[in-house]
Design a protein around this motif. Sequence first.
Motif, PDB file in Angstrom:
ATOM      1  N   GLN A 172      52.989 -16.481  64.391  1.00 20.97           N
ATOM      2  CA  GLN A 172      53.618 -16.846  63.133  1.00 20.97           C
ATOM      3  C   GLN A 172      54.963 -17.510  63.415  1.00 20.97           C
ATOM      4  O   GLN A 172      55.783 -16.974  64.163  1.00 20.97           O
ATOM      5  N   LEU A 173      55.175 -18.683  62.852  1.00 24.85           N
ATOM      6  CA  LEU A 173      56.440 -19.382  63.026  1.00 24.85           C
ATOM      7  C   LEU A 173      57.543 -18.669  62.250  1.00 24.85           C
ATOM      8  O   LEU A 173      57.288 -18.052  61.212  1.00 24.85           O
ATOM      9  N   GLN A 174      58.761 -18.729  62.755  1.00 25.65           N
ATOM     10  CA  GLN A 174      59.890 -18.058  62.130  1.00 25.65           C
ATOM     11  C   GLN A 174      61.096 -19.006  62.079  1.00 25.65           C
ATOM     12  O   GLN A 174      61.234 -19.884  62.922  1.00 25.65           O
ATOM     13  N   VAL A 175      61.962 -18.781  61.103  1.00 24.92           N
ATOM     14  CA  VAL A 175      63.247 -19.466  61.056  1.00 24.92           C
ATOM     15  C   VAL A 175      64.225 -18.658  61.901  1.00 24.92           C
ATOM     16  O   VAL A 175      64.250 -17.430  61.843  1.00 24.92           O
ATOM     17  N   SER A 176      65.030 -19.331  62.709  1.00 20.83           N
ATOM     18  CA  SER A 176      65.954 -18.643  63.604  1.00 20.83           C
ATOM     19  C   SER A 176      66.863 -17.692  62.831  1.00 20.83           C
ATOM     20  O   SER A 176      67.265 -17.982  61.700  1.00 20.83           O
ATOM     21  N   PRO A 177      67.214 -16.545  63.428  1.00 19.06           N
ATOM     22  CA  PRO A 177      68.144 -15.619  62.783  1.00 19.06           C
ATOM     23  C   PRO A 177      69.487 -16.295  62.519  1.00 19.06           C
ATOM     24  O   PRO A 177      69.908 -17.187  63.252  1.00 19.06           O
ATOM     25  N   ALA A 178      70.168 -15.857  61.481  1.00 23.52           N
ATOM     26  CA  ALA A 178      71.453 -16.449  61.121  1.00 23.52           C
ATOM     27  C   ALA A 178      72.529 -16.037  62.125  1.00 23.52           C
ATOM     28  O   ALA A 178      72.547 -14.897  62.596  1.00 23.52           O
ATOM     29  N   PRO A 179      73.447 -16.955  62.462  1.00 23.90           N
ATOM     30  CA  PRO A 179      74.549 -16.605  63.362  1.00 23.90           C
ATOM     31  C   PRO A 179      75.597 -15.757  62.639  1.00 23.90           C
ATOM     32  O   PRO A 179      75.528 -15.567  61.424  1.00 23.90           O
TER      33      PRO A 179
END
Length: 238
Positions: A172-179
Motif C-alpha cells: 500500500q502506498l503511503q504519504v510520507s510522515p510530516a516533519p
Amino acid sequence: MKSAQILACCLAFAAVSLAQDVPDYGTTHLTYVEIPGAAFVAQSSTAVLAVNGNGLSGQALRVVGGSGPQYFTAAVDVPSGALLKSLRLDECDNSGVGNVEATLVVADALGNVQTTSTTMTSDGSGCDSMTTDLTGLALTVDNNAKHYYVVVSLTNAGAPVVGLAGVVVGYQLQVSPAPGAATFGDVPTNHPFFQFVEALAASGITGGCGNGNYCPDNPVTRGQMAVFLSKALGLQFQ
C-alpha cells in the motif's frame, strides 16, 4: 434528447464504470507485484533447477531434482515508503506433506536478517494459493538501507509434482510522515493539509508561491497544474 439529458446519461454511465473498475493504486488500495517461479535463483550450486515441461505448455513451475530441501530466493521490487501488506504463495504439491515453503525476509544493508514473516507451508494436496498477512510486521520499505526478498524451500519427495508457480506481494502506498517543522509560513504544523504540502515540497513538486509561503487557498492555474503533474509523474519525452 436535450443536452442536459445527454450529460446526465454520460455521468450515470461514468459512475457505473468507476464502480465496476476499482483502481489498484493510491493510498487506499493495494497494489500487487508478481514474482514468477522462473525468477527465483538457487542459493546452492548443488540445487537442480528445472521447469516442469518446456515452459510453453503444461505447467510453468520451478521444480528441483535431488533430495532434501533446496532453497531459492527472489528480490522484492516495491517502491520506498510503501507498506508491505501481504504475501501470497502459488504452488503445486502432490506429496501429501508440506514440501513447499515461502518466507519474506528483510535484511539490513550488510545482509544481516532483521525480520522474517510467518512461513507458509503447502499441505501436499495439490495446486493451491495461500496468503499471509504482513500488516502486523509494520514493514515500510526503505530501499536505501534494507534488502527485501522471498526465500522458497522446495523438497523433491518423488511426488508427481512439487513446484513453485510464483509469489505475489501486496503493498500500500503511503504519504510520507510530516516533519517536525513547517517549510511554509502559511502552512503550520497544525494545518489540516500540512503533511501533504510537506510531501510535495520534499519531493520537489512545489516551491510555494514566494516569500516563504505556499498560498494553500489560492486557485491553481492550468500552467501550475502542468508543473505539479509533470514533476510528480516524472514525465519526459524524446
